[in-house]
Design an enzyme around this catalytic site. Structure first.
Site, PDB file in Angstrom:
ATOM      1  N   ASP A  24      -7.184  -4.326  10.151  1.00  0.00           N
ATOM      2  CA  ASP A  24      -6.483  -3.048  10.020  1.00  0.00           C
ATOM      3  C   ASP A  24      -7.251  -1.955  10.758  1.00  0.00           C
ATOM      4  OD1 ASP A  24      -4.824  -1.013   9.321  1.00  0.00           O
ATOM      5  OD2 ASP A  24      -5.352  -0.969   7.195  1.00  0.00           O
ATOM      6  N   HIS A  41      -8.635  -6.254   4.429  1.00  0.00           N
ATOM      7  CA  HIS A  41      -8.295  -5.480   5.610  1.00  0.00           C
ATOM      8  C   HIS A  41      -9.617  -5.161   6.286  1.00  0.00           C
ATOM      9  CE1 HIS A  41      -3.956  -3.856   5.059  1.00  0.00           C
ATOM     10  NE2 HIS A  41      -4.010  -5.155   5.185  1.00  0.00           N
ATOM     11  N   GLU A  56      -3.062  -2.897  -2.364  1.00  0.00           N
ATOM     12  CA  GLU A  56      -4.197  -2.299  -1.639  1.00  0.00           C
ATOM     13  C   GLU A  56      -4.542  -0.914  -2.183  1.00  0.00           C
ATOM     14  OE1 GLU A  56      -3.459  -1.756   2.542  1.00  0.00           O
ATOM     15  OE2 GLU A  56      -5.502  -1.106   2.960  1.00  0.00           O
ATOM     16  N   HIS A  98     -11.720   2.000   2.620  1.00  0.00           N
ATOM     17  CA  HIS A  98     -11.103   2.707   1.495  1.00  0.00           C
ATOM     18  C   HIS A  98     -12.038   3.018   0.342  1.00  0.00           C
ATOM     19  CE1 HIS A  98      -6.687   1.727   2.670  1.00  0.00           C
ATOM     20  NE2 HIS A  98      -7.401   2.239   3.654  1.00  0.00           N
ATOM     21  N   TRP A 136       0.861  -1.182   0.000  1.00  0.00           N
ATOM     22  CA  TRP A 136       0.000   0.000   0.000  1.00  0.00           C
ATOM     23  C   TRP A 136       0.899   1.234   0.000  1.00  0.00           C
ATOM     24  CZ3 TRP A 136      -0.189   3.727   4.019  1.00  0.00           C
ATOM     25  CH2 TRP A 136      -1.004   4.823   3.696  1.00  0.00           C
ATOM     26  N   LYS A 139      -7.041   2.649  -2.464  1.00  0.00           N
ATOM     27  CA  LYS A 139      -7.600   3.613  -1.520  1.00  0.00           C
ATOM     28  C   LYS A 139      -8.268   4.745  -2.285  1.00  0.00           C
ATOM     29  CE  LYS A 139      -6.312   5.947   2.699  1.00  0.00           C
ATOM     30  NZ  LYS A 139      -5.429   5.927   3.843  1.00  0.00           N
ATOM     31  N   ASP A 194     -12.100   7.159   6.578  1.00  0.00           N
ATOM     32  CA  ASP A 194     -11.253   5.975   6.782  1.00  0.00           C
ATOM     33  C   ASP A 194     -10.597   6.049   8.164  1.00  0.00           C
ATOM     34  OD1 ASP A 194      -9.701   3.716   6.278  1.00  0.00           O
ATOM     35  OD2 ASP A 194      -8.087   4.893   5.392  1.00  0.00           O
ATOM     36  N   ASP A 237     -10.408   3.906  10.709  1.00  0.00           N
ATOM     37  CA  ASP A 237      -9.774   2.717  11.296  1.00  0.00           C
ATOM     38  C   ASP A 237     -10.184   2.467  12.738  1.00  0.00           C
ATOM     39  OD1 ASP A 237      -7.924   1.656   9.133  1.00  0.00           O
ATOM     40  OD2 ASP A 237      -7.351   3.763   9.167  1.00  0.00           O
ATOM     41  N   ASP A 289      -9.745  -2.964   1.620  1.00  0.00           N
ATOM     42  CA  ASP A 289      -9.824  -2.426   2.979  1.00  0.00           C
ATOM     43  C   ASP A 289     -11.207  -1.803   3.142  1.00  0.00           C
ATOM     44  OD1 ASP A 289      -9.745  -0.366   5.069  1.00  0.00           O
ATOM     45  OD2 ASP A 289      -7.599  -0.757   5.195  1.00  0.00           O
TER      46      ASP A 289
HETATM   47  C1  RNT Z   1      -3.770   2.775   4.900  1.00  0.00           C
HETATM   48  C2  RNT Z   1      -3.921   1.327   4.653  1.00  0.00           C
HETATM   49  C3  RNT Z   1      -2.822   0.456   5.185  1.00  0.00           C
HETATM   50  C4  RNT Z   1      -2.345   0.866   6.560  1.00  0.00           C
HETATM   51  C5  RNT Z   1      -1.305  -0.058   7.145  1.00  0.00           C
HETATM   52  C6  RNT Z   1      -0.671   0.502   8.358  1.00  0.00           C
HETATM   53  O1  RNT Z   1      -4.867   3.491   4.549  1.00  0.00           O
HETATM   54  O2  RNT Z   1      -5.151   0.897   5.148  1.00  0.00           O
HETATM   55  O3  RNT Z   1      -3.211  -0.866   5.139  1.00  0.00           O
HETATM   56  O4  RNT Z   1      -3.395   0.987   7.451  1.00  0.00           O
HETATM   57  O5  RNT Z   1      -0.395  -0.376   6.176  1.00  0.00           O
HETATM   58 ZN    ZN Z   2      -5.495  -1.244   5.055  1.00  0.00          ZN
END
Ligand code: RNT
Ligand code: ZN
Length: 419
Positions: free
Chosen positions: A327, A287, A227, A263, A186, A229, A295, A297, A260
């Site tokens: 994640d 993720h 990955e 994302h 990523w 985004k 986003d 998390d 993810d």
């Molecule tokens: C970032 C991505 C990625 C990170 C990690 C720490 O937007 O989601 O996966 O969260 O690599």
């Molecule tokens: Zn991620």
């Protein structure tokens, strides 16, 4: 709850599911084989051990200053062990390149397997697998927001070297531990404001990735993933590695596409993408995360999307080709608790999905009986799945229900608060 009560509850639940042809004993056997890749970076707020005082960049952000963050690899491993002791099953740890464990002072373009030897020794001792991620952020060479798509070749080359070396580390993990190590790429590259040229950075990213992946590595040991985004902090207008970019890239280059949950646009869900993606790719990486308005998390909870992800994996028989990673990073609560909550929820969501009489529901759908489909899926929500979960936790020697929290509180008092 006594053992006898747990057993009684379980027998009662077993009968309820058996009515629809679901064998709970078989389900629990299958569940025990599913590995979740628990991300190391919840334990130290995505700081790492290469340059822990460097500000977290790349458009991601951790808020909160709850005491007890891990500051050394030993502390992080102790915290991971504590979390795993409260989570049923045998799993994997997902490392980022910046979590080196060495006395050597090295940069990202110098990493080698030997810098992670202690992680491997520990994983062997604990019976865990290891996944990996090159780190394309929190570094002076990513300060202006670009890495593999940077217009300056020197900067790109630094990151290309890092990517190549990261693949070697992942292959080493796979070989040593006898299980494939997923290596997820990523990059945060993007513009805050509207670009003139959206194409050139994407072309550079494609070419840099092609260079990194030029060498074929044994897929038995490591699988590369990419990955996408939509946006990041400071990259609100344009992200080079968008969903379309990586759908195209992953499928044409035989890489795992990583989805993810945070994302995409706020009402866009990854659960609805799994079936389509599965038709065109050999494998998927998830993720599992929880976006709250952006986003963000947040720690994974038992919300509709988590359950839908579980159902899509089970109904479409995708568990075999899907690597499930987590994640999230929250520094406002106990970090070990964050892992336990998010990981137990993910396993629980899979269990719930596996207890569904999928074949029967598919049959009535095909027959056009949508009334039964709706009625039954609603009624199934109240089926005694928690009794099956409790029984599973007990059988796997981990605390039943909220009893795990006591363990975390003790650990906080005796260990975390003393740091
Ligand atoms: C970032 C991505 C990625 C990170 C990690 C720490 O937007 O989601 O996966 O969260 O690599
Ligand atoms: Zn991620």
């Amino acid at each position: 709850m006594s053992n006898e009560q747990l057993q009684q509850q379980y027998e009662w639940a077993k009968a309820a599911y058996a009515k629809y042809g679901v064998n709970t004993d078989d389900v629990l056997k299958k569940l025990a084989d599913i590995k979740i890749s628990m991300h190391c970076w919840q334990g130290d707020d995505v700081a790492g051990f290469m340059n822990p005082d460097q500000e977290l960049t790349g458009g991601i952000s951790v808020t909160g200053n709850y005491p007890g963050a891990a500051h050394t690899p030993e502390q992080l491993r102790a915290d991971l062990e504590k979390a795993f002791s409260l989570i049923p099953g045998k799993h994997k740890v997902n490392l980022h390149a910046m979590y080196i464990d060495t006395d050597e002072k090295i940069d990202l373009d110098e990493i080698e397997p030997k810098h992670y030897e202690k992680w491997v020794a520990w994983a062997k001792e604990q019976g865990l697998g290891l996944d990996f991620n090159p780190t394309f952020f929190s570094h002076p060479n990513s300060e202006d927001g670009f890495t593999l798509s940077h217009p300056d070749k020197k900067i790109r080359d630094f990151w290309i070297e890092h990517g190549k070396r990261a693949r070697k580390v992942a292959a080493y993990f796979g070989e040593e531990l006898g299980q494939t190590s997923v290596n997820n790429f990523w990059v945060p590259d993007g513009f805050k404001d509207n670009p003139i040229d959206r194409l050139a950075p994407r072309k550079r990213l494609m070419e840099s990735l092609d260079e990194i992946f030029a060498e074929d590595l044994d897929k038995k040991y490591t699988l590369d993933a990419v990955e996408s985004k939509l946006f990041g902090l400071g990259a609100e207008a344009y992200t080079v590695g968008s969903h379309e970019f990586y759908m195209g890239y992953g499928i044409t280059r035989n890489k795992l596409v990583c989805l993810d949950a945070g994302h995409f646009h706020p009402t866009e869900v990854i659960s609805n993408k799994l079936s389509s993606l599965s038709l065109f790719s050999d494998g998927i990486l998830l993720h599992v995360s929880r976006p709250v308005r952006w986003d963000s998390d947040h720690v994974v909870i038992m919300d509709d999307e988590l359950q839908e992800i579980g159902r899509e994996l089970v109904r479409n028989d995708l568990l075999g080709k899907t690597n499930i990673g987590l994640d999230f990073f929250d520094a406002t609560i106990n970090r070990v608790a964050a892992w336990v909550i998010g990981t137990r929820n993910t396993i629980k969501a899979l269990l719930k999905a596996m207890l569904e009489p999928t074949e029967y529901l598919k049959k009535i759908e095909l027959e056009g009986d949508y009334t039964t489909r709706l009625a039954l899926t609603e009624e199934l929500k109240d089926f005694p799945f928690a009794a099956v979960w409790d029984y599973y936790c007990e059988a796997q020697n981990v605390p039943v229900r909220e009893a795990w929290l006591e363990e975390v509180k003790k650990y906080e008092e005796n260990t975390l608060l003393k740091r």
